[in-house]
Design a protein around this motif. Structure first.
Motif, short mmCIF file in Angstrom:
data_model
loop_
_atom_site.label_atom_id
_atom_site.label_comp_id
_atom_site.label_asym_id
_atom_site.label_seq_id
_atom_site.Cartn_x
_atom_site.Cartn_y
_atom_site.Cartn_z
N LEU A 127 0.83 -1.21 0.00
CA LEU A 127 0.00 0.00 0.00
C LEU A 127 0.87 1.25 0.00
O LEU A 127 0.56 2.23 -0.69
CB LEU A 127 -0.92 -0.01 1.22
N MET A 128 1.96 1.23 0.76
CA MET A 128 2.87 2.36 0.80
C MET A 128 3.45 2.64 -0.58
O MET A 128 3.52 3.77 -1.04
CB MET A 128 4.01 2.08 1.79
N SER A 129 3.86 1.59 -1.25
CA SER A 129 4.46 1.72 -2.58
C SER A 129 3.42 2.16 -3.61
O SER A 129 3.72 2.92 -4.52
CB SER A 129 5.08 0.39 -3.00
N PHE A 131 0.47 3.92 -3.13
CA PHE A 131 -0.18 5.22 -2.96
C PHE A 131 0.79 6.38 -2.73
O PHE A 131 0.36 7.53 -2.67
CB PHE A 131 -1.18 5.16 -1.81
N SER A 132 2.06 6.08 -2.61
CA SER A 132 3.03 7.16 -2.40
C SER A 132 4.30 6.86 -3.17
O SER A 132 5.11 6.04 -2.75
CB SER A 132 3.34 7.32 -0.90
N ALA A 133 4.46 7.56 -4.30
CA ALA A 133 5.66 7.35 -5.12
C ALA A 133 6.91 7.76 -4.36
O ALA A 133 7.98 7.16 -4.54
CB ALA A 133 5.54 8.16 -6.41
N ASP A 134 6.78 8.77 -3.50
CA ASP A 134 7.94 9.23 -2.73
C ASP A 134 8.42 8.17 -1.74
O ASP A 134 9.58 8.19 -1.32
CB ASP A 134 7.60 10.51 -1.96
N ALA A 135 7.52 7.28 -1.34
CA ALA A 135 7.87 6.28 -0.33
C ALA A 135 8.30 4.95 -0.95
O ALA A 135 8.54 3.99 -0.23
CB ALA A 135 6.67 6.03 0.59
N SER A 136 8.42 4.90 -2.28
CA SER A 136 8.72 3.64 -2.95
C SER A 136 10.08 3.08 -2.55
O SER A 136 10.24 1.87 -2.37
CB SER A 136 8.63 3.79 -4.46
N ASN A 137 11.08 3.96 -2.41
CA ASN A 137 12.41 3.48 -2.01
C ASN A 137 12.38 2.89 -0.60
O ASN A 137 13.00 1.86 -0.33
CB ASN A 137 13.44 4.61 -2.08
#
Length: 197
Positions: A127-129, A131-137
């Motif tokens: 879900l983090m990956s 809905f949030s591109a900034d949090a993908s790393n």
């Protein structure tokens, strides 16, 4: 269908085993019915699995894979189900030969419920990956940590369920891990689940 109480009891017992409490293996239903009931873990894992398939499908299509969404989802589902079941089937074929036939059922029961737990642990990361591109790393880092944790938990399940000598335990653990990884490596390109070159 299993009752919610039976499901919660099985999950709690498997989690205790994963935390290193070998005696908790006895809390699982290790009867013939309990063996087959443990495969209810597969449909119970469908929500996180479905999200993983949808996420991977979007990634493949965005990367240039021109298959239909439904086709990709069905192929991903086949890979995951094969990854879940084929190692267990192969172990069943050699269990008597390597002297673990009496411990095969406890291993399958604990492994099925343990896999269900790990699938749900992966849901927040997906879900983090998603809905949030900034949090993908950060999600990638967490995914790697979860992979390492899954190896530790799988080792503890193998150790508690087989309750045998160290050599056999290590052999089964390494073989099951290797087969699981090999299935994914072989099936994904065979089924066209890779990005175009």
């Amino acid at each position: 269908m299993l009752s919610s109480e039976a499901i919660k009891h099985s999950i709690a017992a498997a989690w205790a085993v994963m935390l290193g409490r070998k005696d908790a293996i006895a809390r699982l239903d290790l009867s013939a019915d309990g063996f087959w009931d443990s495969f209810w873990a597969i449909p119970l894992a469908m929500p996180p699995l479905l999200l993983a398939w949808l996420t991977s499908t979007s990634f493949l299509i965005d990367g240039g894979n021109d298959q239909s969404k439904l086709s990709i989802i069905l192929r991903l589902a086949f890979v995951d189900l094969a990854n879940w079941l084929v190692p267990l089937i192969l172990l069943a074929l050699i269990a008597r030969r390597i002297g673990i036939s009496k411990r095969f059922a406890p291993y399958v029961v604990a492994s099925n419920w343990g896999t269900l737990i790990m699938m749900w642990f992966g849901l927040p990361i997906m879900l983090m990956s998603l809905f949030s591109a900034d949090a993908s790393n950060f999600a990638d880092v967490l995914g790697f940590v979860l992979f390492l944790a899954s190896l530790l938990f799988s080792w503890r399940i193998t150790q508690a369920a087989l309750n045998t000598d160290l050599g056999t335990t290590i052999g089964v653990f390494l073989a099951m891990t290797f087969v699981s990884i090999l299935i994914v490596i072989l099936l994904q390109p065979m089924l066209g689940l890779t990005l175009p070159a």
